[in-house]
Design a protein around this motif. Structure first.
Motif, mmCIF file in Angstrom:
data_model
loop_
_atom_site.group_PDB
_atom_site.id
_atom_site.type_symbol
_atom_site.label_atom_id
_atom_site.label_comp_id
_atom_site.label_asym_id
_atom_site.label_seq_id
_atom_site.Cartn_x
_atom_site.Cartn_y
_atom_site.Cartn_z
ATOM 1 N N GLN A 45 42.246 -67.246 -77.104
ATOM 2 C CA GLN A 45 42.275 -67.661 -78.506
ATOM 3 C C GLN A 45 42.145 -69.176 -78.572
ATOM 4 O O GLN A 45 42.693 -69.900 -77.740
ATOM 5 N N VAL A 46 41.412 -69.649 -79.570
ATOM 6 C CA VAL A 46 41.202 -71.076 -79.784
ATOM 7 C C VAL A 46 41.948 -71.505 -81.040
ATOM 8 O O VAL A 46 41.909 -70.815 -82.061
ATOM 9 N N PHE A 47 42.633 -72.660 -80.973
ATOM 10 C CA PHE A 47 43.441 -73.145 -82.089
ATOM 11 C C PHE A 47 43.086 -74.592 -82.405
ATOM 12 O O PHE A 47 42.635 -75.351 -81.546
ATOM 13 N N LEU A 67 50.230 -66.746 -69.584
ATOM 14 C CA LEU A 67 49.203 -67.477 -70.309
ATOM 15 C C LEU A 67 49.564 -68.961 -70.361
ATOM 16 O O LEU A 67 50.738 -69.319 -70.434
ATOM 17 N N CYS A 68 48.556 -69.800 -70.333
ATOM 18 C CA CYS A 68 48.761 -71.240 -70.422
ATOM 19 C C CYS A 68 48.007 -71.801 -71.620
ATOM 20 O O CYS A 68 47.094 -71.166 -72.150
ATOM 21 N N THR A 69 48.400 -72.995 -72.025
ATOM 22 C CA THR A 69 47.729 -73.680 -73.118
ATOM 23 C C THR A 69 46.922 -74.845 -72.556
ATOM 24 O O THR A 69 47.460 -75.677 -71.828
ATOM 25 N N PHE A 70 45.645 -74.863 -72.894
ATOM 26 C CA PHE A 70 44.758 -75.929 -72.454
ATOM 27 C C PHE A 70 44.192 -76.653 -73.677
ATOM 28 O O PHE A 70 43.945 -76.036 -74.718
ATOM 29 N N ALA A 71 44.017 -77.943 -73.540
ATOM 30 C CA ALA A 71 43.335 -78.731 -74.572
ATOM 31 C C ALA A 71 41.989 -79.156 -74.013
ATOM 32 O O ALA A 71 41.865 -79.448 -72.822
ATOM 33 N N TYR A 72 40.965 -79.135 -74.850
ATOM 34 C CA TYR A 72 39.666 -79.647 -74.417
ATOM 35 C C TYR A 72 39.068 -80.497 -75.527
ATOM 36 O O TYR A 72 39.330 -80.292 -76.710
ATOM 37 N N GLN A 73 38.291 -81.496 -75.127
ATOM 38 C CA GLN A 73 37.666 -82.401 -76.077
ATOM 39 C C GLN A 73 36.226 -81.975 -76.324
ATOM 40 O O GLN A 73 35.471 -81.716 -75.381
ATOM 41 N N PHE A 82 42.494 -76.312 -78.791
ATOM 42 C CA PHE A 82 43.478 -75.764 -77.859
ATOM 43 C C PHE A 82 43.155 -74.303 -77.560
ATOM 44 O O PHE A 82 42.902 -73.517 -78.485
ATOM 45 N N VAL A 83 43.153 -73.974 -76.288
ATOM 46 C CA VAL A 83 42.825 -72.625 -75.838
ATOM 47 C C VAL A 83 44.041 -72.009 -75.162
ATOM 48 O O VAL A 83 44.676 -72.646 -74.322
ATOM 49 N N VAL A 84 44.348 -70.780 -75.528
ATOM 50 C CA VAL A 84 45.385 -70.007 -74.848
ATOM 51 C C VAL A 84 44.683 -68.946 -74.007
ATOM 52 O O VAL A 84 43.921 -68.129 -74.539
#
Length: 440
Positions: A45-47, A67-73, A82-84
């Motif tokens: 999921q993208v937030f 599950l982890c939370t990642f941020a991408y630019q 933010f991607v879970v």
């Protein structure tokens, strides 16, 4: 706001067509990760908001899938999304991105177990004679002695993963201490531990201290070398400000937006992998994640409040009480309520139910039925959930859509037979739940 997975958007459009040895054209629009019954969950999921991503990662993680939370630019403007996802799934799509678009960060959740990590840096122009590799080794050896002194933990340089993104203007490294089934309670404890070492070194160098139990074991010239020139005066080449809540920490092979200084394994790194994978690069990626622990129950957590208050205990014994009675299953201690909710949401199903002893509530996450009373129709992508208040014997519907975040449906009363059961058996059922969880 939450979006569903769109891998084409994530890694920048179509994968270029290429010919294989068999002369079969690669014609897929994007590489879809193959699903396997023993593989990780394909959840993605993208937030737009970090807080929503962190909440979802915590809610949807299970004992078998963390599950982890990642941020991408985004390549266009550097704005963050933010991607879970499960780390293995994230890696699958992340490594397919063009190198210049790999601008990703791990979000280290507050109050979550994590490995000890360091951000080392100094401006090259102001420190032309510094040997960053030697300075890194000295600091690692000092940390090893501190771990041995405070936790009786014996480790060597092979336990430290060193990632480097040094450029012509800046020395930059990430160092992660990895040891199987061992972690700090959270990054605030890491921060306190590192700041004690930082302050000890500064005091040792700035004063005429002749005796220091740990630092006396090292050549003072090597320790002095870690003191570097900056625009704000001299300081250690350790950034002590990276231990804040929900910190974003750059991941393996990633660069900062607009730059081409990717984090790669340092040439002087002798790290022994903890996550042994057939894909060596995947193993490095997993080891580099600060807060990814697929088997938390076996973790020994290191706590550091101050020099005289140091602890090490099992994860299960440090879990906050308010979470100890939550159940991440499709059933709860109240089968009659489970059956009632199942009939209420049909043709939908109960994906997961969580019981909170603190609030005396049941939370039912639903899939297959997205009807929301707030908009009078089904949401296109966001799921709904039901809350049962055991004290008030009421239930109401909410959903994960950002536009409905404040919505609470009109409370409905539980059937009389269930309400009666709660009055007579409630305390007994909760007591039974507590005993069973203590056994397992």
């Amino acid at each position: 706001m939450m979006d569903t997975i769109c891998t084409e958007k994530f890694y920048g459009g179509k994968v270029r067509k290429r010919k294989l040895k068999s002369n079969v054209n690669w014609v897929k629009t994007y590489r879809v990760m193959p699903s396997h019954i023993l593989g990780p969950t394909q959840f993605w999921q993208v937030f737009h908001r970090q807080v929503d991503a962190l909440t979802t990662a915590a809610e949807y993680s299970t004992k078998t899938d963390t599950l982890c939370t990642f941020a991408y630019q985004r390549p266009s403007d550097g704005s963050r999304r933010f991607v879970v996802a499960h780390p293995e799934v994230y890696w699958w799509y992340y490594k397919a991105k063009p190198q210049e678009e790999r601008c990703s960060y791990e979000v280290i959740p507050k109050d979550s177990p994590c490995w000890l990590y360091l951000d080392l840096e100094y401006p090259v122009e102001l420190n032309p004679l510094c040997n960053g590799s030697r300075m890194t080794r000295t600091l690692i050896d000092i940390i090893r002695v501190y771990l041995l002194t405070h936790y009786h933990l014996l480790c060597d340089r092979n336990n430290f993963l060193i990632l480097d993104s040094t450029s012509s203007t800046k020395f930059s490294r990430h160092v992660i201490f990895t040891m199987k089934d061992m972690a700090f309670k959270d990054n605030s404890h890491v921060g306190k531990f590192i700041k004690i070492i930082y302050n000890d070194i500064m005091l040792y160098l700035k004063s005429d201290m002749q005796s220091h139990g740990i630092l006396n074991q090292f050549n003072k010239v090597d320790i002095e070398e870690m003191l570097v020139e900056t625009d704000h005066g001299k300081k250690l080449f350790v950034d002590s400000g990276v231990y804040t809540k929900n910190r974003q920490f750059r991941v393996y092979l990633s660069t900062k937006w607009g730059k081409q200084s990717h984090l790669t394994v340092s040439t002087d790194c002798t790290h022994n992998p903890v996550n042994k994978c057939r894909d060596k690069e995947l193993g490095i990626f997993l080891d580099s994640l600060i807060s990814y622990f697929p088997n938390k129950q076996n973790l020994i957590l290191l706590e550091f409040f101050n020099r005289s208050d140091v602890k090490a205990q099992l994860y299960s014994k440090t879990t906050p009480t308010q979470y100890s009675h939550k159940s991440d299953n499709q059933s709860s201690p109240y089968p009659e309520i489970d059956k009632y909710i199942s009939n209420l949401v049909d043709p939908g199903k109960i994906r997961i139910v969580k019981y909170s002893d603190k609030t005396k509530t049941l939370r039912y996450e639903i899939y297959g039925n997205r009807y929301c009373e707030n908009i009078g129709r089904c949401h296109k992508s966001n799921n709904i959930y039901w809350i049962v208040d055991l004290n008030k014997k009421k239930l109401y519907q909410k959903c994960h859509d950002e536009d409905c975040s404040d919505f609470l449906s009109t409370p409905k009363s539980l059937p009389e037979e269930i309400a009666f059961m709660l009055d007579i058996e409630g305390d007994t059922l909760i007591s039974r739940l507590t005993v069973n969880e203590n056994i397992t």
